[in-house]
Write a protein that holds these residues in place. Sequence first.
Motif, PDB file in Angstrom:
ATOM      1  N   THR A 276       0.855  -1.185   0.000  1.00 34.47           N
ATOM      2  CA  THR A 276       0.000   0.000   0.000  1.00 34.47           C
ATOM      3  C   THR A 276       0.893   1.239   0.000  1.00 34.47           C
ATOM      4  O   THR A 276       2.056   1.181   0.388  1.00 34.47           O
ATOM      5  CB  THR A 276      -0.958   0.023   1.211  1.00 34.47           C
ATOM      6  OG1 THR A 276      -1.888   1.097   1.076  1.00 34.47           O
ATOM      7  CG2 THR A 276      -0.224   0.166   2.524  1.00 34.47           C
ATOM      8  N   THR A 277       0.356   2.348  -0.450  1.00 33.61           N
ATOM      9  CA  THR A 277       1.032   3.642  -0.411  1.00 33.61           C
ATOM     10  C   THR A 277       0.032   4.646   0.133  1.00 33.61           C
ATOM     11  O   THR A 277      -1.143   4.640  -0.263  1.00 33.61           O
ATOM     12  CB  THR A 277       1.488   4.059  -1.823  1.00 33.61           C
ATOM     13  OG1 THR A 277       2.370   3.051  -2.320  1.00 33.61           O
ATOM     14  CG2 THR A 277       2.211   5.380  -1.815  1.00 33.61           C
ATOM     15  N   THR A 278       0.493   5.489   1.039  1.00 35.13           N
ATOM     16  CA  THR A 278      -0.410   6.462   1.660  1.00 35.13           C
ATOM     17  C   THR A 278       0.326   7.768   1.936  1.00 35.13           C
ATOM     18  O   THR A 278       1.535   7.756   2.169  1.00 35.13           O
ATOM     19  CB  THR A 278      -1.001   5.878   2.966  1.00 35.13           C
ATOM     20  OG1 THR A 278      -2.050   6.700   3.437  1.00 35.13           O
ATOM     21  CG2 THR A 278       0.050   5.744   4.048  1.00 35.13           C
ATOM     22  N   PRO A 279      -0.385   8.898   1.905  1.00 34.05           N
ATOM     23  CA  PRO A 279       0.259  10.168   2.271  1.00 34.05           C
ATOM     24  C   PRO A 279       0.373  10.283   3.790  1.00 34.05           C
ATOM     25  O   PRO A 279      -0.386   9.660   4.537  1.00 34.05           O
ATOM     26  CB  PRO A 279      -0.698  11.222   1.722  1.00 34.05           C
ATOM     27  CG  PRO A 279      -2.032  10.545   1.710  1.00 34.05           C
ATOM     28  CD  PRO A 279      -1.768   9.087   1.455  1.00 34.05           C
ATOM     29  N   SER A 280       1.320  11.084   4.231  1.00 30.90           N
ATOM     30  CA  SER A 280       1.408  11.392   5.658  1.00 30.90           C
ATOM     31  C   SER A 280       0.231  12.302   6.026  1.00 30.90           C
ATOM     32  O   SER A 280      -0.478  12.802   5.141  1.00 30.90           O
ATOM     33  CB  SER A 280       2.738  12.081   5.964  1.00 30.90           C
ATOM     34  OG  SER A 280       2.812  13.334   5.291  1.00 30.90           O
ATOM     35  N   ASP A 281       0.031  12.521   7.320  1.00 33.10           N
ATOM     36  CA  ASP A 281      -1.084  13.361   7.762  1.00 33.10           C
ATOM     37  C   ASP A 281      -1.042  14.764   7.162  1.00 33.10           C
ATOM     38  O   ASP A 281      -2.074  15.328   6.808  1.00 33.10           O
ATOM     39  CB  ASP A 281      -1.122  13.449   9.295  1.00 33.10           C
ATOM     40  CG  ASP A 281      -1.546  12.137   9.948  1.00 33.10           C
ATOM     41  OD1 ASP A 281      -1.867  11.164   9.230  1.00 33.10           O
ATOM     42  OD2 ASP A 281      -1.551  12.085  11.196  1.00 33.10           O
ATOM     43  N   SER A 282       0.164  15.337   7.021  1.00 36.63           N
ATOM     44  CA  SER A 282       0.285  16.688   6.464  1.00 36.63           C
ATOM     45  C   SER A 282       0.201  16.686   4.937  1.00 36.63           C
ATOM     46  O   SER A 282      -0.006  17.730   4.337  1.00 36.63           O
ATOM     47  CB  SER A 282       1.620  17.310   6.882  1.00 36.63           C
ATOM     48  OG  SER A 282       2.688  16.704   6.164  1.00 36.63           O
ATOM     49  N   GLY A 283       0.409  15.526   4.326  1.00 33.32           N
ATOM     50  CA  GLY A 283       0.442  15.440   2.870  1.00 33.32           C
ATOM     51  C   GLY A 283       1.808  15.737   2.277  1.00 33.32           C
ATOM     52  O   GLY A 283       2.000  15.635   1.071  1.00 33.32           O
ATOM     53  N   ALA A 284       2.776  16.083   3.113  1.00 36.00           N
ATOM     54  CA  ALA A 284       4.108  16.431   2.625  1.00 36.00           C
ATOM     55  C   ALA A 284       4.926  15.205   2.225  1.00 36.00           C
ATOM     56  O   ALA A 284       5.849  15.311   1.420  1.00 36.00           O
ATOM     57  CB  ALA A 284       4.865  17.218   3.689  1.00 36.00           C
ATOM     58  N   LEU A 285       4.586  14.040   2.797  1.00 32.85           N
ATOM     59  CA  LEU A 285       5.343  12.820   2.532  1.00 32.85           C
ATOM     60  C   LEU A 285       4.445  11.745   1.933  1.00 32.85           C
ATOM     61  O   LEU A 285       3.233  11.750   2.144  1.00 32.85           O
ATOM     62  CB  LEU A 285       5.953  12.278   3.829  1.00 32.85           C
ATOM     63  CG  LEU A 285       6.825  13.229   4.634  1.00 32.85           C
ATOM     64  CD1 LEU A 285       7.252  12.575   5.944  1.00 32.85           C
ATOM     65  CD2 LEU A 285       8.043  13.653   3.829  1.00 32.85           C
ATOM     66  N   VAL A 286       5.069  10.829   1.219  1.00 32.74           N
ATOM     67  CA  VAL A 286       4.383   9.637   0.720  1.00 32.74           C
ATOM     68  C   VAL A 286       5.090   8.445   1.346  1.00 32.74           C
ATOM     69  O   VAL A 286       6.329   8.378   1.338  1.00 32.74           O
ATOM     70  CB  VAL A 286       4.434   9.553  -0.815  1.00 32.74           C
ATOM     71  CG1 VAL A 286       3.823   8.247  -1.305  1.00 32.74           C
ATOM     72  CG2 VAL A 286       3.714  10.750  -1.435  1.00 32.74           C
ATOM     73  N   VAL A 287       4.308   7.517   1.894  1.00 33.30           N
ATOM     74  CA  VAL A 287       4.877   6.330   2.524  1.00 33.30           C
ATOM     75  C   VAL A 287       4.464   5.102   1.723  1.00 33.30           C
ATOM     76  O   VAL A 287       3.274   4.850   1.538  1.00 33.30           O
ATOM     77  CB  VAL A 287       4.385   6.181   3.983  1.00 33.30           C
ATOM     78  CG1 VAL A 287       5.121   5.032   4.665  1.00 33.30           C
ATOM     79  CG2 VAL A 287       4.531   7.475   4.765  1.00 33.30           C
ATOM     80  N   SER A 288       5.459   4.355   1.246  1.00 33.22           N
ATOM     81  CA  SER A 288       5.214   3.080   0.567  1.00 33.22           C
ATOM     82  C   SER A 288       5.502   1.966   1.560  1.00 33.22           C
ATOM     83  O   SER A 288       6.526   1.991   2.245  1.00 33.22           O
ATOM     84  CB  SER A 288       6.120   2.930  -0.649  1.00 33.22           C
ATOM     85  OG  SER A 288       5.817   3.923  -1.602  1.00 33.22           O
ATOM     86  N   VAL A 289       4.595   0.999   1.613  1.00 26.26           N
ATOM     87  CA  VAL A 289       4.695  -0.088   2.587  1.00 26.26           C
ATOM     88  C   VAL A 289       4.871  -1.410   1.850  1.00 26.26           C
ATOM     89  O   VAL A 289       4.077  -1.749   0.964  1.00 26.26           O
ATOM     90  CB  VAL A 289       3.418  -0.149   3.465  1.00 26.26           C
ATOM     91  CG1 VAL A 289       3.520  -1.262   4.487  1.00 26.26           C
ATOM     92  CG2 VAL A 289       3.131   1.190   4.118  1.00 26.26           C
TER      93      VAL A 289
ATOM     94  N   PHE B 284       9.957   6.421   2.659  1.00 27.08           N
ATOM     95  CA  PHE B 284       9.432   7.777   2.750  1.00 27.08           C
ATOM     96  C   PHE B 284      10.038   8.645   1.648  1.00 27.08           C
ATOM     97  O   PHE B 284      11.264   8.689   1.489  1.00 27.08           O
ATOM     98  CB  PHE B 284       9.791   8.403   4.106  1.00 27.08           C
ATOM     99  CG  PHE B 284       9.017   7.817   5.245  1.00 27.08           C
ATOM    100  CD1 PHE B 284       7.876   8.441   5.709  1.00 27.08           C
ATOM    101  CD2 PHE B 284       9.418   6.639   5.844  1.00 27.08           C
ATOM    102  CE1 PHE B 284       7.153   7.905   6.758  1.00 27.08           C
ATOM    103  CE2 PHE B 284       8.704   6.087   6.894  1.00 27.08           C
ATOM    104  CZ  PHE B 284       7.565   6.718   7.352  1.00 27.08           C
ATOM    105  N   THR B 285       9.166   9.309   0.902  1.00 27.87           N
ATOM    106  CA  THR B 285       9.596  10.263  -0.119  1.00 27.87           C
ATOM    107  C   THR B 285       8.806  11.560   0.044  1.00 27.87           C
ATOM    108  O   THR B 285       7.700  11.557   0.604  1.00 27.87           O
ATOM    109  CB  THR B 285       9.394   9.711  -1.546  1.00 27.87           C
ATOM    110  OG1 THR B 285       8.024   9.340  -1.712  1.00 27.87           O
ATOM    111  CG2 THR B 285      10.288   8.511  -1.813  1.00 27.87           C
ATOM    112  N   ARG B 286       9.369  12.643  -0.447  1.00 26.91           N
ATOM    113  CA  ARG B 286       8.654  13.929  -0.420  1.00 26.91           C
ATOM    114  C   ARG B 286       7.594  13.914  -1.516  1.00 26.91           C
ATOM    115  O   ARG B 286       7.873  13.546  -2.661  1.00 26.91           O
ATOM    116  CB  ARG B 286       9.616  15.086  -0.631  1.00 26.91           C
ATOM    117  CG  ARG B 286      10.646  15.153   0.469  1.00 26.91           C
ATOM    118  CD  ARG B 286      11.288  16.513   0.613  1.00 26.91           C
ATOM    119  NE  ARG B 286      12.322  16.459   1.617  1.00 26.91           N
ATOM    120  CZ  ARG B 286      12.123  16.404   2.930  1.00 26.91           C
ATOM    121  NH1 ARG B 286      10.909  16.408   3.399  1.00 26.91           N
ATOM    122  NH2 ARG B 286      13.129  16.346   3.769  1.00 26.91           N
ATOM    123  N   ALA B 287       6.388  14.327  -1.164  1.00 23.14           N
ATOM    124  CA  ALA B 287       5.281  14.357  -2.132  1.00 23.14           C
ATOM    125  C   ALA B 287       5.571  15.345  -3.256  1.00 23.14           C
ATOM    126  O   ALA B 287       5.161  15.136  -4.398  1.00 23.14           O
ATOM    127  CB  ALA B 287       3.977  14.705  -1.436  1.00 23.14           C
TER     128      ALA B 287
END
Length: 147
Positions: free
Chosen positions: A42-55, A73-76
């Motif tokens: 799965t891939t989801t944004p962080s709460d702020s939307g600044a980061l993308v987390v791939s799991v 973790f990557t920058r959106a």
Amino acid sequence: MVSSKATTPWLAAVLAILVGASVACSSASPASGATFPADAYTTTPSDSGALVVSVRTSPQPPARGTNDVQLTFTRASDGTPVDGVSLDVQPWMPAMGHGSSTPTVTAQGGGVYLVTEVYFYMPGVWELRTSISGATTDHATLQLTIQ
């Protein structure tokens, strides 16, 4: 009749090919020995939307019991990896209102973080409630379904 000495090299060659193919299709983590697939669970944004987390999980899909999890973790804004942060990861089962033991997190470089000893003791929807601190401060709630 074929002797076992004649079949042993053939069997060894087949096993080497199969193991090589398995490793070529996934990435291995030197810290845990876990193997992670190329595609994210799965891939989801962080709460702020600044980061993308791939799991990615090992095994994938995640299973009841102990799993290893690879978080990337990557920058959106531009997709650059996020290094130099500390993660606090808490496995949590919202339907039951409780979690399990706190896993160990190890930075791997290139925005990749290995989370070991993630224990899902029953089937259902689990969250990995992740607090990010350091050069970047944020939170991410990652959902996993355990069969």
